[in-house]
Scaffold this motif. Structure first.
Motif, PDB file in Angstrom:
ATOM      1  N   ARG A 226       0.903  -1.148   0.023  1.00  0.00           N
ATOM      2  CA  ARG A 226      -0.109   0.088   0.131  1.00  0.00           C
ATOM      3  C   ARG A 226       0.917   1.213  -0.217  1.00  0.00           C
ATOM      4  NH1 ARG A 226      -2.693  -3.121   4.092  1.00  0.00           N
ATOM      5  NH2 ARG A 226      -4.482  -4.240   3.336  1.00  0.00           N
ATOM      6  N   ASN A 227       1.789   1.306   0.828  1.00  0.00           N
ATOM      7  CA  ASN A 227       2.805   2.166   0.939  1.00  0.00           C
ATOM      8  C   ASN A 227       3.423   2.730  -0.536  1.00  0.00           C
ATOM      9  OD1 ASN A 227       2.326   3.205   3.359  1.00  0.00           O
ATOM     10  ND2 ASN A 227       3.681   1.853   4.161  1.00  0.00           N
TER      11      ASN A 227
ATOM     12  N   ARG B 190       0.954   4.163  -2.710  1.00  0.00           N
ATOM     13  CA  ARG B 190       0.565   5.492  -2.406  1.00  0.00           C
ATOM     14  C   ARG B 190       1.883   6.619  -2.639  1.00  0.00           C
ATOM     15  NH1 ARG B 190       0.381   4.675   2.530  1.00  0.00           N
ATOM     16  NH2 ARG B 190      -1.868   3.985   2.630  1.00  0.00           N
ATOM     17  N   HIS B 191       2.962   6.144  -2.601  1.00  0.00           N
ATOM     18  CA  HIS B 191       4.245   7.072  -2.716  1.00  0.00           C
ATOM     19  C   HIS B 191       4.711   7.214  -4.331  1.00  0.00           C
ATOM     20  CE1 HIS B 191       3.828   6.783   1.585  1.00  0.00           C
ATOM     21  NE2 HIS B 191       4.279   7.834   1.538  1.00  0.00           N
TER      22      HIS B 191
END
Length: 384
Positions: free
Chosen positions: A52-53, A56-57
């Motif tokens: 997920r990170n 997201r980034h």
């Protein structure tokens, strides 16, 4: 000296040292879990958080798509070393994504170039996918079932069906499964009938014993108890009889008007298709059917009246060549050759004139004279 066979107790210092050593080594012992690591929450939860990170980034959509592709590619990995390598790579990417978002120019330039590279690769894979899909569609069209105009008559296992070439695997599987089911039902009915006969014999035996003893006993197979034994068997036999009667009804199914119209349309299309094939063959197109017919022999009613020599000549004439021995036999049999047989004439020197023709004929005559001389010499040597 200790007595023979007696082992002295270790000193207290040794016992204390061993206990201290076990206390230090025991925490270092590797403990294997009872389930694989990929089923543990301690692995699954951080991995999903990392994924997920990364999404997201991610700097842009191309890199985000690449992250999704790599996650799907490696999500089924079960080896610890390979999984560890991919997780370390993911954390390294996450650090780089965060640096680029915080303003690191070097990381930004790297990801811009990487994004362009992914865009080019995505476009290449897009066109490859289109080409593969088209090839797969063409292969499907080449193998698609075609109506032949014939009829598969109704049987116990299928209603009237149009004959298709090749026959779809679903139809073959349906017929095969119904055949096996019918065999299983018949075998089960036979077993049930035998069990029913055994129950009648047990009931008769029990009735005979009751009459002989002349006392009231508990009935197990006779009397009212027989209903509980026979009812399930009777119901099952009735069910199987209904299913078997459906097979008979299926075999008596008439051909529907819609199926008749479909078969007639298929036959008309077959005639039209063969008419187009013959027209193309008359224009000189060599089709697979043309080659198949050329490789076949004459019909049986003609072949049976042909001599061995005629069969040999027919097999030679069906060859594809027009020069050499095949061309000579075709010319002798009156087969029409291309360009009026100029290829055969050119090979044999028939198209030459004057001195050139005389030279070719002389060389051929000298060849046959020399060949006959050598054959005669070989015969004399064999006779001694």
């Amino acid at each position: 000296m200790s007595p023979a066979g007696f082992v002295p107790a270790p000193p207290s210092a040794s016992v204390a040292f061993r206990a201290r050593l076990a206390h230090l080594v025991s925490p270092l012992r590797r403990v294997r879990p009872r389930v694989p690591f990929f089923e543990l929450a301690i692995h699954r939860t951080p991995t999903l958080a990392l994924y997920r990170n990364l999404l997201r980034h991610a700097p842009d959509d191309n890199i985000r798509t690449r992250v999704q592709y790599l996650f799907r590619k490696h999500q089924h990995a079960t080896g610890t070393e390979k999984t560890k390598q991919q997780l370390l790579k993911g954390y390294k990417w996450l650090d780089a994504f965060k640096k680029a978002r915080e303003g690191d120019e070097k990381q930004r330039e790297i990801f811009i170039r990487y994004s362009r590279l992914i865009a080019v690769r995505v476009e290449k894979h897009y066109w490859k996918r289109l080409a593969r899909a088209e090839l797969a569609h063409q292969a499907h069209l080449a193998r698609r079932p075609i109506l032949t105009g014939a009829l598969i008559k109704a049987t116990l296992f299928s209603p009237p069906l149009p004959r298709m070439k090749p026959q779809p695997p679903g139809i073959s599987g349906m017929i095969r499964s119904r055949m096996r089911a019918r065999d299983r039902r018949i075998a089960h009915v036979e077993r049930l009938i035998e069990e029913k006969a055994d129950l009648r014999a047990e009931a008769a035996f029990e009735e005979e014993g009751v009459l002989l003893e002349g006392q009231r006993v508990t009935r197990v197979y006779s009397g009212e108890a027989a209903t509980g034994w026979n009812a399930p068997i009777r119901d099952t036999i009735n069910l199987y009889n209904r299913l078997l009667s459906r097979d008979i009804a299926r075999a008596k199914t008439p051909v529907s008007p819609a199926l008749q119209a479909t078969l007639l349309a298929a036959r008309r299309e077959k005639v039209a298709n063969k008419t187009r094939e013959r027209a193309r063959e008359r224009r000189g197109v060599v089709l697979p059917g043309t080659l198949r017919r050329a490789r076949k022999g004459p019909p049986a009613h003609i072949l049976v009246h042909m001599s061995p020599q005629e069969r040999h000549l027919d097999r030679v004439v069906r060859g594809v060549g027009e020069v050499g021995y095949v061309g000579m036999i075709k010319r002798r049999m009156g087969v029409k050759l291309r360009d009026g047989g100029k290829g055969l004439a050119r090979e044999n020197g028939w198209d030459l004139e004057g001195e050139a023709r005389e030279k070719v004929l002389g060389d051929e005559k000298a060849y046959w004279i020399e060949k006959m001389r050598r054959m005669e010499r070989n015969v004399r040597l064999e006779r001694g």
